[in-house]
Enzyme design. Structure first.
Site, mmCIF file in Angstrom:
data_model
loop_
_atom_site.group_PDB
_atom_site.id
_atom_site.type_symbol
_atom_site.label_atom_id
_atom_site.label_comp_id
_atom_site.label_asym_id
_atom_site.label_seq_id
_atom_site.Cartn_x
_atom_site.Cartn_y
_atom_site.Cartn_z
ATOM 1 N N GLY A 345 0.823 -1.211 0.000
ATOM 2 C CA GLY A 345 0.000 0.000 0.000
ATOM 3 C C GLY A 345 0.849 1.249 0.000
ATOM 4 N N ARG A 349 -1.572 4.747 4.572
ATOM 5 C CA ARG A 349 -2.805 3.962 4.354
ATOM 6 C C ARG A 349 -3.108 3.063 5.555
ATOM 7 N NH1 ARG A 349 -2.286 7.574 0.367
ATOM 8 N NH2 ARG A 349 -3.752 7.187 -1.329
ATOM 9 N N LYS A 351 -1.078 0.924 7.094
ATOM 10 C CA LYS A 351 -0.472 -0.422 7.048
ATOM 11 C C LYS A 351 0.129 -0.812 8.401
ATOM 12 C CE LYS A 351 2.414 0.482 3.743
ATOM 13 N NZ LYS A 351 2.013 1.899 3.602
ATOM 14 N N ARG A 467 -1.013 13.610 8.914
ATOM 15 C CA ARG A 467 -0.765 14.453 10.089
ATOM 16 C C ARG A 467 -0.221 13.614 11.252
ATOM 17 N NH1 ARG A 467 -2.339 19.481 10.456
ATOM 18 N NH2 ARG A 467 -3.088 20.329 8.492
ATOM 19 N N ARG A 553 -14.532 -6.043 37.146
ATOM 20 C CA ARG A 553 -15.005 -7.266 37.792
ATOM 21 C C ARG A 553 -16.343 -6.950 38.463
ATOM 22 N NH1 ARG A 553 -10.281 -9.472 41.557
ATOM 23 N NH2 ARG A 553 -11.794 -11.115 41.983
ATOM 24 N N HIS A 554 -17.116 -7.979 38.754
ATOM 25 C CA HIS A 554 -18.347 -7.800 39.530
ATOM 26 C C HIS A 554 -17.986 -7.216 40.891
ATOM 27 C CE1 HIS A 554 -16.875 -11.230 41.789
ATOM 28 N NE2 HIS A 554 -16.541 -11.760 40.622
ATOM 29 N N ASN A 560 -16.134 -14.247 47.469
ATOM 30 C CA ASN A 560 -14.877 -13.500 47.592
ATOM 31 C C ASN A 560 -14.541 -13.304 49.064
ATOM 32 O OD1 ASN A 560 -15.668 -11.346 44.790
ATOM 33 N ND2 ASN A 560 -14.327 -13.114 44.830
ATOM 34 N N ARG A 605 -23.443 -12.847 40.225
ATOM 35 C CA ARG A 605 -22.676 -11.719 40.781
ATOM 36 C C ARG A 605 -22.440 -10.625 39.740
ATOM 37 N NH1 ARG A 605 -19.631 -16.382 40.702
ATOM 38 N NH2 ARG A 605 -17.465 -16.390 39.952
ATOM 39 N N GLU A 626 -16.589 -16.962 34.590
ATOM 40 C CA GLU A 626 -15.260 -17.114 35.189
ATOM 41 C C GLU A 626 -14.634 -18.444 34.777
ATOM 42 O OE1 GLU A 626 -12.675 -16.135 35.824
ATOM 43 O OE2 GLU A 626 -12.439 -15.411 37.875
ATOM 44 N N TYR A 666 -6.215 -21.185 31.556
ATOM 45 C CA TYR A 666 -6.277 -19.837 30.991
ATOM 46 C C TYR A 666 -6.301 -19.891 29.461
ATOM 47 C CZ TYR A 666 -6.102 -16.813 35.066
ATOM 48 O OH TYR A 666 -6.440 -16.113 36.202
ATOM 49 N N HIS A 692 -15.316 -11.384 35.230
ATOM 50 C CA HIS A 692 -14.585 -12.017 36.336
ATOM 51 C C HIS A 692 -13.078 -11.878 36.141
ATOM 52 C CE1 HIS A 692 -18.419 -14.064 37.337
ATOM 53 N NE2 HIS A 692 -18.583 -13.974 36.028
ATOM 54 N N GLN A 693 -12.364 -12.176 37.216
ATOM 55 C CA GLN A 693 -10.923 -11.925 37.231
ATOM 56 C C GLN A 693 -10.170 -12.557 36.054
ATOM 57 O OE1 GLN A 693 -7.961 -11.202 40.570
ATOM 58 N NE2 GLN A 693 -8.499 -13.348 40.824
ATOM 59 N N ALA A 694 -10.300 -13.878 35.894
ATOM 60 C CA ALA A 694 -9.491 -14.557 34.866
ATOM 61 C C ALA A 694 -9.890 -14.080 33.472
ATOM 62 C CB ALA A 694 -9.670 -16.066 34.992
ATOM 63 N N VAL A 695 -11.177 -13.913 33.264
ATOM 64 C CA VAL A 695 -11.680 -13.488 31.958
ATOM 65 C C VAL A 695 -11.171 -12.087 31.624
ATOM 66 C CG1 VAL A 695 -13.838 -12.749 30.857
ATOM 67 C CG2 VAL A 695 -13.706 -14.959 31.985
HETATM 68 O O1 F6P Z 1 -11.240 -15.501 43.456
HETATM 69 C C1 F6P Z 1 -12.056 -14.932 42.512
HETATM 70 C C2 F6P Z 1 -11.899 -15.613 41.163
HETATM 71 O O2 F6P Z 1 -12.705 -14.939 40.241
HETATM 72 C C3 F6P Z 1 -12.242 -17.119 41.177
HETATM 73 O O3 F6P Z 1 -13.598 -17.394 40.980
HETATM 74 C C4 F6P Z 1 -11.363 -17.634 40.074
HETATM 75 O O4 F6P Z 1 -11.173 -19.032 40.136
HETATM 76 C C5 F6P Z 1 -10.107 -16.854 40.317
HETATM 77 O O5 F6P Z 1 -10.527 -15.574 40.721
HETATM 78 C C6 F6P Z 1 -9.218 -16.720 39.123
HETATM 79 O O6 F6P Z 1 -7.986 -16.199 39.525
HETATM 80 P P1 F6P Z 1 -6.705 -17.154 39.634
HETATM 81 O O7 F6P Z 1 -6.520 -17.670 38.249
HETATM 82 O O8 F6P Z 1 -5.602 -16.239 40.080
HETATM 83 O O9 F6P Z 1 -6.982 -18.259 40.598
#
Ligand code: F6P
Length: 740
Positions: A345, A349, A351, A467, A553-554, A560, A605, A626, A666, A692-695
């Site tokens: 290109g 553009r 790229k 620009r 997070r929720h 928790n 939650r 989660e 993960y 949630h945390q992991a997500v």
């Molecule tokens: O403790 C809260 C939470 O959302 C759990 O439900 C989940 O298993 C965890 O965190 C994920 O975090 P980690 O991977 O650090 O255990």
């Protein structure tokens, strides 16, 4: 009162018997759920399908509680185990039924419960049996019932459809979350742990020439021959840079290294081939046997011995990506498993932006991907002061120098692929057939090339890109006069236009006017296979419309508070307060954005956290749930450590790939989030994600371009909003902490 305590109606003073039947197994098997069945009032049926499930009280203890009058009838019952995940028949305990008479178990009925679980009747599971009986007054019973209802709050969440919208009450108020909190958003800003790379010029983050790596001494590059390529805009610079790290991390620091001669850069030794070339490793999660194929052999074997330390060079991928890697290796020609996306290109553009974004996406999915930007090679080799003349098609020296740096970058890319790299993104104008022929020859038998041409006919978009270029590109860092920079760049562009030849050869994707926001067009020629298909799908869905994405997070949940993972608990008091503050925040932040939407998981939650937000559609995604902790769901980390030390250690060693038994890793989470991510890229309006945390770690890693290995450790605190601002130059981050 303890096991088998006898009650009689005289001592109960109108109270009822609160009975807890308990079973304990220290070598817990979380996939077998203990149940009870028998005569009234336990279940009133000897039909296993009607048995009552026991609740998990701790890692090893299961309990079923019920209330009977002190003068209750004799209860006959038995324990049984039901498999959680498959349709295997349940197992009834050995021996006669047990009897509970007058508030006590009959003599000998507190014996252990034995279950035959093996086919050969040799594997026997043994549970200790207890019974606890207490007298509860009618008042206590009523209080306990109230607490139970409050704890579950079933009516608040059940029955909410996948898509819903809470309308504001008819008070005419903008802000209707019911709270009187006056939020000054800036007051809540906290520093983000690391700055997102999107604020930087994307080309700077691309690969650095191998010839410059490892020498540690930039003076080894021959800077003696003077500025022979074209004319220098800011004059010659004879700086030789002693601080290689500074140059590598920030090419702007290198003003000019004129007269680069590839012969003078021979000081690095070839990188040894990595183990990954010897065989194909596909991740199936730590702990599970992995499939290995040696390069020469035609068969697959399982290897249980390899631990995570030996996984070096293995593609960090799961699910579809791993399956596609296997299929490509087995079915496709060898060079097809290595893919070069060659950008084509005119300048300005988009790229480099597209290349950086695609790199980020493919890396996130688990493909070894690198971005090779020929402009960066040119700057590091030749300096940053080339004028428009350098880019003339009839400047033989300029042409030779440009081809030389392009060949150098291509060489580096191919060497990297031979060491295990999967996808190379080759970012340059590559705007003539002869340049593309050169690249195709170099790639022959080594990797498959797909040309990705970006065409833009929208004068506004081009002007905006020019620009940005003058503001951001190291090519103009030394140019104090913005208008002079614009003029020079427009001349450079005109030089390219004179010789430009659109792609008509080989496999290609053409993105035509995709950045204008008016729809645009994608043309695809001779494209097949898993990865090219994914790339096209991604490109079709991405765009540059600026908009914020809010991740949170929720609010704190009751689990928790108890330190339990997974589950489906409601919010704690602090969590409820956060939900109100969040509603205020969202309403204030997005008050002029009526097309925004709120995405939650299907767990209560997140739904409860979203519930005070009014006026925006809410969408529930299962994919936002989660990480599934499988048999560890509902346990605390301490309990896992105590009762499943091996699982605990495996996760600690390799949290990214570790898959909970019957649950997810993960990597699995990333795979299931891909549709969410594509939809996020496609959206043009703001999105609030309450998940949630992991997500959120996984989603955040995509925007922040963080390596897979880091994902499980990314900080995503409770009660904090991460604002990702998507824009034409990339991604920026801001964090708001609404509560401690
Ligand atoms: O403790 C809260 C939470 O959302 C759990 O439900 C989940 O298993 C965890 O965190 C994920 O975090 P980690 O991977 O650090 O255990």
């Amino acid at each position: 009162m303890g096991t088998g305590a006898s009650k009689n109606s005289d001592s109960s003073h109108g109270g009822q018997l609160y009975v807890s039947l308990k079973m304990e197994n220290l070598n817990v098997r979380g996939d077998l759920i203990p149940h009870v069945y028998g005569s009234l009032p336990i279940t009133g049926s000897w039909e296993p399908t009607e048995s009552l499930s026991m609740a998990r009280e701790s890692a090893s203890m299961w309990v079923l509680s019920f209330i009977v009058p002190p003068n209750h009838e004799t209860l006959d019952f038995k324990f049984l185990l039901k498999p959680k995940y498959n349709a295997r028949p349940c197992m009834v305990e050995e021996g006669p039924s047990r009897q509970f008479i007058g508030g006590a178990l009959q003599e000998g009925d507190a014996r252990p419960a034995l279950f035959n679980v093996g086919l050969d009747e040799e594997e026997v599971l043994e549970y200790r049996v207890f019974i606890e009986v207490d007298i509860v007054s009618p008042f206590d019973l009523a209080a306990s019932w109230r607490a139970y209802l409050e704890n579950l709050q079933p009516s608040r969440v059940r029955g909410i459809p996948d898509v819903s919208i809470n309308v504001a009450p008819e008070t005419g108020m903008e802000n209707s979350s019911g709270s009187t909190l006056e939020l000054d958003l800036e007051h809540y800003v906290v520093p983000a742990p690391s700055s997102i790379a999107g604020a930087l010029y994307a080309a700077n983050l691309a690969e650095t020439p191998r010839s410059l790596l490892g020498t540690g001494d930039f003076s080894k590059i021959d800077a003696s021959t003077g500025g022979s390529y074209g004319t220098s805009r800011a004059g010659d610079c004879s700086n030789s840079c002693k601080d290689m790290d500074a140059v590598v991390s920030d090419p702007c620091k290198l003003l000019s290294v004129p007269g680069f001669d590839s012969k003078s850069v021979g000081t690095f030794s070839p990188v040894p081939k990595q183990e990954s070339q010897k065989g194909l490793f596909v991740d199936r999660g730590v702990g599970s046997p992995r499939l290995i194929k040696s390069a020469g052999a035609g068969i697959f074997t399982f290897d249980r011995k390899l631990d995570c330390e030996t996984k070096k060079g293995m593609p960090a991928a799961a699910g579809a990506v791993a399956a596609a890697a296997i299929a490509d290796q087995m079915l496709g020609p060898k060079e097809d498993s290595r893919l070069a996306i060659v950008l084509v290109g005119l300048p300005a553009r988009g790229k480099t932006f597209t290349a950086a974004k695609l790199t980020r996406y493919l890396r996130w999915l688990g493909h070894e991907t690198k971005h090779f930007n020929v402009g960066k090679y040119r700057r590091l080799k030749l300096g940053t002061n080339q004028t428009a003349d350098f880019f003339r098609g009839d400047n033989p020296e300029g042409m030779e120098a440009r081809n030389e740096v392009a060949a150098l970058a291509m060489d580096d890319m191919i060497s990297w692929m031979q060491e295990g790299g999967q996808v190379g993104i080759f970012d340059a104008t590559n705007s003539t057939k002869s340049r593309r022929n050169m690249l195709m020859k170099m790639a022959e038998g080594k990797c498959k090339i797909i040309f990705l041409e970006t065409i833009c006919n929208d004068a506004h978009v081009i002007e905006r890109n020019i620009r940005l270029k003058i503001q951001q590109s190291p090519d103009y860092a030394e140019e104090p006069d913005f208008e002079a920079g614009m003029q020079d760049f427009k001349e450079r562009l005109a030089n390219y236009e004179k010789v430009y030849e659109p792609v008509e050869e080989g496999s290609y994707v053409k993105m035509i006017d995709m950045a204008s926001g008016q729809g645009g067009q994608i043309q695809v020629n001779n494209i097949g296979g898993y990865l090219p298909g994914r790339i096209v799908f991604f490109l079709v869905n991405t765009h540059l419309t600026p908009r914020p994405i809010l991740l949170t997070r929720h609010g704190e949940s009751r689990d928790n508070v108890r330190g339990r993972i997974g589950g489906d608990a409601v919010l704690s008091e602090a969590g409820e307060l956060y939900s109100k503050k969040l509603a205020e925040f969202v309403e204030k932040k997005l008050k002029s954005e009526r097309t925004a939407s709120i995405w939650t998981s299907t767990l209560q939650r997140t739904i409860l956290t979203a519930s005070p937000i009014v006026g925006f559609p809410k969408i529930q995604w299962r994919a936002l749930e989660e990480i599934n902790a499988g048999v560890c769901d509902g346990m605390t980390y301490e309990e896992i450590k105590k009762n499943m030390p091996e699982e605990y250690e495996s996760r600690k060693k390799d949290k990214l790939r570790y898959r909970y038994p019957r649950g997810e890793s993960y990597l699995d989470v990333i795979q299931r989030l891909e549709p969410v991510l594509i939809e996020l890229e496609r959206q043009r309006a703001p999105v609030v994600i309450i998940s949630h945390q992991a997500v959120l770690r996984a989603l955040y890693a995509y925007f922040a371009d963080r390596p897979l290995q880091e994902i499980p450790h990314i900080e995503v605190p409770l009660h904090t909003i991460i604002e990702i601002q998507m824009g034409v130059t990339g991604v920026q981050e801001k964090r708001y902490k609404l509560m401690d």
